[in-house]
Design a protein around this motif. Structure first.
Motif, PDB file in Angstrom:
ATOM      1  N   LYS A 120      -5.091 -66.724  45.639  1.00 29.96           N
ATOM      2  CA  LYS A 120      -4.745 -68.137  45.752  1.00 29.96           C
ATOM      3  C   LYS A 120      -3.246 -68.377  45.815  1.00 29.96           C
ATOM      4  CE  LYS A 120      -8.978 -69.702  43.742  1.00 29.96           C
ATOM      5  NZ  LYS A 120      -9.725 -70.823  43.216  1.00 29.96           N
ATOM      6  N   GLY A 121      -2.466 -67.318  45.589  1.00 28.27           N
ATOM      7  CA  GLY A 121      -1.017 -67.481  45.566  1.00 28.27           C
ATOM      8  C   GLY A 121      -0.422 -67.547  46.965  1.00 28.27           C
ATOM      9  N   LYS A 122       0.871 -67.785  47.013  1.00 27.82           N
ATOM     10  CA  LYS A 122       1.586 -67.846  48.281  1.00 27.82           C
ATOM     11  C   LYS A 122       1.942 -66.429  48.755  1.00 27.82           C
ATOM     12  CE  LYS A 122       4.776 -70.856  48.871  1.00 27.82           C
ATOM     13  NZ  LYS A 122       4.303 -71.583  50.067  1.00 27.82           N
ATOM     14  N   MET A 141      -2.498 -62.024  46.044  1.00 26.56           N
ATOM     15  CA  MET A 141      -1.359 -62.846  45.681  1.00 26.56           C
ATOM     16  C   MET A 141      -1.846 -63.877  44.653  1.00 26.56           C
ATOM     17  SD  MET A 141      -0.530 -61.274  48.552  1.00 26.56           S
ATOM     18  CE  MET A 141       0.879 -60.740  49.556  1.00 26.56           C
ATOM     19  N   GLU A 142      -1.301 -63.734  43.452  1.00 25.67           N
ATOM     20  CA  GLU A 142      -1.783 -64.564  42.360  1.00 25.67           C
ATOM     21  C   GLU A 142      -0.757 -65.638  42.047  1.00 25.67           C
ATOM     22  OE1 GLU A 142      -3.116 -63.792  37.860  1.00 25.67           O
ATOM     23  OE2 GLU A 142      -2.949 -61.997  39.119  1.00 25.67           O
ATOM     24  N   GLN A 143      -1.210 -66.850  41.943  1.00 23.20           N
ATOM     25  CA  GLN A 143      -0.308 -67.958  41.679  1.00 23.20           C
ATOM     26  C   GLN A 143      -0.015 -68.049  40.197  1.00 23.20           C
ATOM     27  OE1 GLN A 143      -1.064 -71.775  43.740  1.00 23.20           O
ATOM     28  NE2 GLN A 143      -1.090 -72.632  41.698  1.00 23.20           N
ATOM     29  N   VAL A 144       1.252 -67.851  39.841  1.00 20.96           N
ATOM     30  CA  VAL A 144       1.623 -67.919  38.430  1.00 20.96           C
ATOM     31  C   VAL A 144       2.147 -69.331  38.125  1.00 20.96           C
ATOM     32  CG1 VAL A 144       3.114 -66.947  36.636  1.00 20.96           C
ATOM     33  CG2 VAL A 144       2.150 -65.452  38.388  1.00 20.96           C
ATOM     34  N   LYS A 145       2.892 -69.882  39.086  1.00 19.40           N
ATOM     35  CA  LYS A 145       3.553 -71.179  38.870  1.00 19.40           C
ATOM     36  C   LYS A 145       3.753 -71.803  40.243  1.00 19.40           C
ATOM     37  CE  LYS A 145       7.254 -72.469  35.675  1.00 19.40           C
ATOM     38  NZ  LYS A 145       8.505 -72.010  35.070  1.00 19.40           N
ATOM     39  N   HIS A 146       3.451 -73.061  40.398  1.00 19.21           N
ATOM     40  CA  HIS A 146       3.585 -73.689  41.715  1.00 19.21           C
ATOM     41  C   HIS A 146       4.205 -75.077  41.589  1.00 19.21           C
ATOM     42  CE1 HIS A 146       2.857 -74.958  45.758  1.00 19.21           C
ATOM     43  NE2 HIS A 146       2.337 -73.791  46.069  1.00 19.21           N
ATOM     44  N   PRO A 147       5.242 -75.376  42.415  1.00 12.60           N
ATOM     45  CA  PRO A 147       5.949 -76.642  42.235  1.00 12.60           C
ATOM     46  C   PRO A 147       5.168 -77.847  42.728  1.00 12.60           C
ATOM     47  CG  PRO A 147       6.856 -75.460  44.112  1.00 12.60           C
ATOM     48  CD  PRO A 147       5.839 -74.561  43.478  1.00 12.60           C
TER      49      PRO A 147
END
Lengths: 205, 205
Positions: free
Chosen positions: B44-46, B186-192
């Motif tokens: 789900k990450g970038k 790709m794992e989303q840790v923090k998203h703006p």
């Protein structure tokens, strides 16, 4: 790995997707802030630097100037570099390191190179010409305490508004993740090195 | 996030790093196989497509020809595209989709577009001119069952030796992960986006 079941009937599919579209539009309408982001790519998987350089290519495509500081020489794919060097007006590349710390085996020299690279990085971050600054493999430098973490965080916290800074490398410090806007962990699920495949052009370099 | 404690004393550092270098050299010496890889970027990450396009740039740098099939139009950053189009001899781009399925809301049309894209993909995979083929957002198409999974797997399993194929998109099918050589999540840790920041040039597109 699916998190909801797709719908096979066209009418139901249409209805469901129309709802999804409306929900997305509502979410996106709330996103109005433009700001320079501090982005971190970490984790043991592949793609950390590759995705960061992909953003540099995006900037090139938009005519936005980028700066790249390579903290660890040899870490960076020659293929990308060849292409980026075709855009000297839009991309400045500074390769400052001398190889991975297990290659050089000289802690004092690594520290001196890290310091020189960081001084260049600070100039680029302060220079309004650069819209994006990539600090490639800075996490490795921080992980070995070659630069004082607090000094680096101080600069990143106070970077000019509108400037994007991208930091790559495994083992990102928790304190860096704390100040970052966008953090992605590249997780290795499967790797062909395990079955004896060597690094290849176009893939690893 | 450190997995071992770095050493601050130069002599001990040297010794430790020399050991690490020797261990790495031994590992690398065992890696002698060159083969075309099936690579999957999911999660789900970038960075999934960005890193894949980064590999296309690497191929450009090495003078290796790449083909890109874009299964979902609009999913792809305009910035990268602008740059890649400067290398028409080395990169062929086919944008086949019509937007995310929640944009089109028409399952039958999505299926027709997926089929047309897949037929182009098969040609590129079979064509010895292409060293790398990127199937961008194919996972989305498979996830909605717009193409028969078994048909796709059959082609990927039997791709020509030496050809690299990269598949991107969240929700990769387990069966695809099974046949792949290299899989990164790709794992989303923090998203703006969570704090109201909108998509910006150079970052998202």
């Amino acid at each position: 790995m699916t998190d909801e079941t797709p719908d096979h009937d066209n009418a139901r599919h249409h209805e469901k997707m129309a709802k999804k579209k409306a929900a997305r539009a509502k979410i996106m309408a709330g996103k109005t802030i433009e700001k320079g982001l501090l982005i971190v790519h970490t984790g043991k998987g592949k793609g950390k630097s590759t995705a960061a350089f992909g953003m540099v290519f995006r900037c090139v495509g938009h005519g936005m100037k980028s700066g790249v500081i390579q903290f660890v020489k040899g870490a960076w794919a020659t293929g990308e570099r060849t292409v980026l060097e075709k855009f000297p007006d839009l991309v400045t590349i500074k390769a400052m390191g001398e190889g991975f710390t297990w290659e050089t085996q000289d802690r004092e020299r690594d520290i001196a190179h890290s310091r020189a690279a960081w001084e260049e990085a600070k100039k680029m971050i302060a220079d309004p010409d650069y819209k994006m600054v990539l600090l490639d493999e800075l996490n490795i430098v921080l992980r070995y305490d070659y630069l004082p973490l607090e000094e680096v965080l101080e600069v990143l916290r106070n970077k000019p508004e509108g400037k994007h800074v991208v930091v790559t490398g495994r083992n990102a410090k928790d304190e860096l993740i704390e100040v970052a806007d966008l953090v992605t962990e590249m997780e290795q699920v499967k790797h062909p090195f395990r079955s004896g495949v060597k690094a290849q052009a176009g893939i690893e370099f």
